[in-house]
Design a protein around this motif. Structure first.
Motif, PDB file in Angstrom:
ATOM      1  N   ILE A  26       9.979   2.164   9.490  1.00 41.02           N
ATOM      2  CA  ILE A  26       9.316   0.977  10.035  1.00 41.02           C
ATOM      3  C   ILE A  26       8.906   0.021   8.918  1.00 41.02           C
ATOM      4  CG2 ILE A  26       7.230   0.149  11.206  1.00 41.02           C
ATOM      5  CD1 ILE A  26       7.388   2.699  12.935  1.00 41.02           C
ATOM      6  N   LEU A  27       8.226   0.570   7.903  1.00 41.92           N
ATOM      7  CA  LEU A  27       7.705  -0.276   6.833  1.00 41.92           C
ATOM      8  C   LEU A  27       8.799  -0.748   5.881  1.00 41.92           C
ATOM      9  CD1 LEU A  27       4.419   1.681   6.008  1.00 41.92           C
ATOM     10  CD2 LEU A  27       4.684  -0.379   7.401  1.00 41.92           C
ATOM     11  N   GLY A  28       9.861   0.040   5.783  1.00 43.40           N
ATOM     12  CA  GLY A  28      10.962  -0.335   4.896  1.00 43.40           C
ATOM     13  C   GLY A  28      11.657  -1.612   5.310  1.00 43.40           C
ATOM     14  N   ALA A  29      11.496  -2.003   6.562  1.00 42.52           N
ATOM     15  CA  ALA A  29      12.132  -3.228   7.061  1.00 42.52           C
ATOM     16  C   ALA A  29      11.300  -4.471   6.776  1.00 42.52           C
ATOM     17  CB  ALA A  29      12.371  -3.101   8.565  1.00 42.52           C
ATOM     18  N   GLU A  30      10.080  -4.269   6.240  1.00 41.86           N
ATOM     19  CA  GLU A  30       9.191  -5.404   5.978  1.00 41.86           C
ATOM     20  C   GLU A  30       9.444  -6.000   4.594  1.00 41.86           C
ATOM     21  OE1 GLU A  30       6.918  -6.691   8.208  1.00 41.86           O
ATOM     22  OE2 GLU A  30       7.970  -5.320   9.579  1.00 41.86           O
ATOM     23  N   LYS A  31       9.639  -7.296   4.519  1.00 46.76           N
ATOM     24  CA  LYS A  31       9.935  -7.961   3.243  1.00 46.76           C
ATOM     25  C   LYS A  31       8.758  -7.930   2.283  1.00 46.76           C
ATOM     26  CE  LYS A  31       8.824 -12.591   5.076  1.00 46.76           C
ATOM     27  NZ  LYS A  31       7.525 -12.697   4.361  1.00 46.76           N
ATOM     28  N   ASP A  32       7.539  -7.742   2.805  1.00 46.03           N
ATOM     29  CA  ASP A  32       6.363  -7.722   1.949  1.00 46.03           C
ATOM     30  C   ASP A  32       6.089  -6.352   1.339  1.00 46.03           C
ATOM     31  OD1 ASP A  32       5.789 -10.395   2.225  1.00 46.03           O
ATOM     32  OD2 ASP A  32       4.525 -10.110   3.985  1.00 46.03           O
ATOM     33  N   ILE A  33       6.955  -5.387   1.638  1.00 48.43           N
ATOM     34  CA  ILE A  33       6.792  -4.040   1.087  1.00 48.43           C
ATOM     35  C   ILE A  33       8.010  -3.722   0.230  1.00 48.43           C
ATOM     36  CG2 ILE A  33       6.571  -1.589   1.643  1.00 48.43           C
ATOM     37  CD1 ILE A  33       5.133  -2.465   4.231  1.00 48.43           C
ATOM     38  N   SER A  34       7.764  -3.479  -1.050  1.00 50.40           N
ATOM     39  CA  SER A  34       8.876  -3.296  -1.984  1.00 50.40           C
ATOM     40  C   SER A  34       9.304  -1.842  -2.126  1.00 50.40           C
ATOM     41  CB  SER A  34       8.489  -3.840  -3.361  1.00 50.40           C
ATOM     42  OG  SER A  34       7.330  -3.180  -3.847  1.00 50.40           O
ATOM     43  N   GLU A  35       8.332  -0.931  -2.270  1.00 52.73           N
ATOM     44  CA  GLU A  35       8.653   0.473  -2.470  1.00 52.73           C
ATOM     45  C   GLU A  35       7.813   1.345  -1.554  1.00 52.73           C
ATOM     46  OE1 GLU A  35       9.722   1.784  -6.705  1.00 52.73           O
ATOM     47  OE2 GLU A  35       8.284   0.153  -7.032  1.00 52.73           O
ATOM     48  N   ILE A  36       8.406   2.451  -1.115  1.00 54.96           N
ATOM     49  CA  ILE A  36       7.698   3.390  -0.247  1.00 54.96           C
ATOM     50  C   ILE A  36       7.852   4.795  -0.811  1.00 54.96           C
ATOM     51  CG2 ILE A  36       7.562   4.417   2.053  1.00 54.96           C
ATOM     52  CD1 ILE A  36       8.593   1.770   3.165  1.00 54.96           C
ATOM     53  N   TYR A  37       6.720   5.466  -0.998  1.00 49.21           N
ATOM     54  CA  TYR A  37       6.695   6.854  -1.444  1.00 49.21           C
ATOM     55  C   TYR A  37       6.152   7.716  -0.308  1.00 49.21           C
ATOM     56  CZ  TYR A  37       6.857   4.548  -6.026  1.00 49.21           C
ATOM     57  OH  TYR A  37       7.202   3.755  -7.099  1.00 49.21           O
ATOM     58  N   THR A  38       6.491   9.008  -0.308  1.00 47.99           N
ATOM     59  CA  THR A  38       5.965   9.904   0.717  1.00 47.99           C
ATOM     60  C   THR A  38       5.456  11.183   0.068  1.00 47.99           C
ATOM     61  OG1 THR A  38       8.113  10.969   1.154  1.00 47.99           O
ATOM     62  CG2 THR A  38       7.545   9.031   2.494  1.00 47.99           C
TER      63      THR A  38
END
Length: 219
Positions: A26-38
């Motif tokens: 979901i968040l990976g599709a947002e242009k304002d979010i560059s990197e996602i860690y889990t």
């Protein structure tokens, strides 16, 4: 206070892979979010925050090895500018006050949708606090009800997962049997048991079951 500029990096900390994968998608599709860690436990969440330039953590409360409360404390002590959004079920809301003292910036209901999650992220990145309407209403009901002064202290509140496990323990199930029923590892079940003992200041499993019975938690 640090000034944030979009895009930002986010860490999702939850011990359920479906949740971390789903939120990452979901968040990976947002242009304002560059990197996602889990991370699937609080200890790894803390380590990732120390190792990377993470701006915001979406934190589950009930995690193995290190729970969301302790992870929040450690992160805020070492990197106070990192924003922490706690994702909670309504029945977890009794620990909101303790998490606020630990430095959490927002609380949203686990049943919230994408729009509210993005709103919470935007609010905390801009230096404000956010609590979802459902949790706010729940807290108001607890604090204003006729039995509010008789409620157990925050330190003595158990999460839904902990209640689930304690009921299975009271039924005589082993860690392995409980793990099979709840689709958890035996290590996770044992970690929850130890967390409950520490949280309630009890010495052993027998005293834990007795406490649960005395407080009507085995219904």
């Amino acid at each position: 206070m640090a000034q944030y500029q979009f895009p930002i990096s986010i860490l999702i900390a939850d011990d359920h892979r479906l949740i971390t994968d789903g939120l990452a998608t979901i968040l990976g599709a947002e242009k304002d979010i560059s990197e996602i860690y889990t991370a699937d436990n609080g200890r790894d969440a803390v380590e990732l925050v120390m190792q990377h330039a993470i701006d915001c953590v979406i934190m589950d409360v009930d995690m193995p090895i290190l729970n969301g409360l302790e992870a929040t404390k450690q992160i805020k002590q070492q990197k106070p500018n990192v924003k922490i959004i706690v994702v909670s079920m309504l029945s977890d809301a009794a620990i909101v006050n303790k998490l606020l003292r630990a430095g959490a910036d927002a609380f949203i209901n686990k049943e919230s949708g994408k729009a509210e999650l993005l709103k919470a992220i935007n609010v905390v990145i801009n230096g404000k606090k956010y609590i979802s309407p459902e949790i706010s209403a729940y807290l108001f009901t607890r604090l204003s009800g006729p039995k509010a002064d008789q409620e157990e202290t925050v330190e003595r509140q158990l999460t839904p997962r902990e209640l689930e496990i304690i009921r299975h323990i009271a039924d005589g199930l082993t860690n392995q049997e409980i793990a099979g029923k709840l689709f958890l590892s035996t290590v996770t079940v044992d970690t929850h048991r130890k967390n409950m003992l520490a949280k309630l200041n009890l010495k052993n499993t027998a005293s834990l079951v007795r406490y649960a019975a005395e407080h009507g938690l085995l219904k």
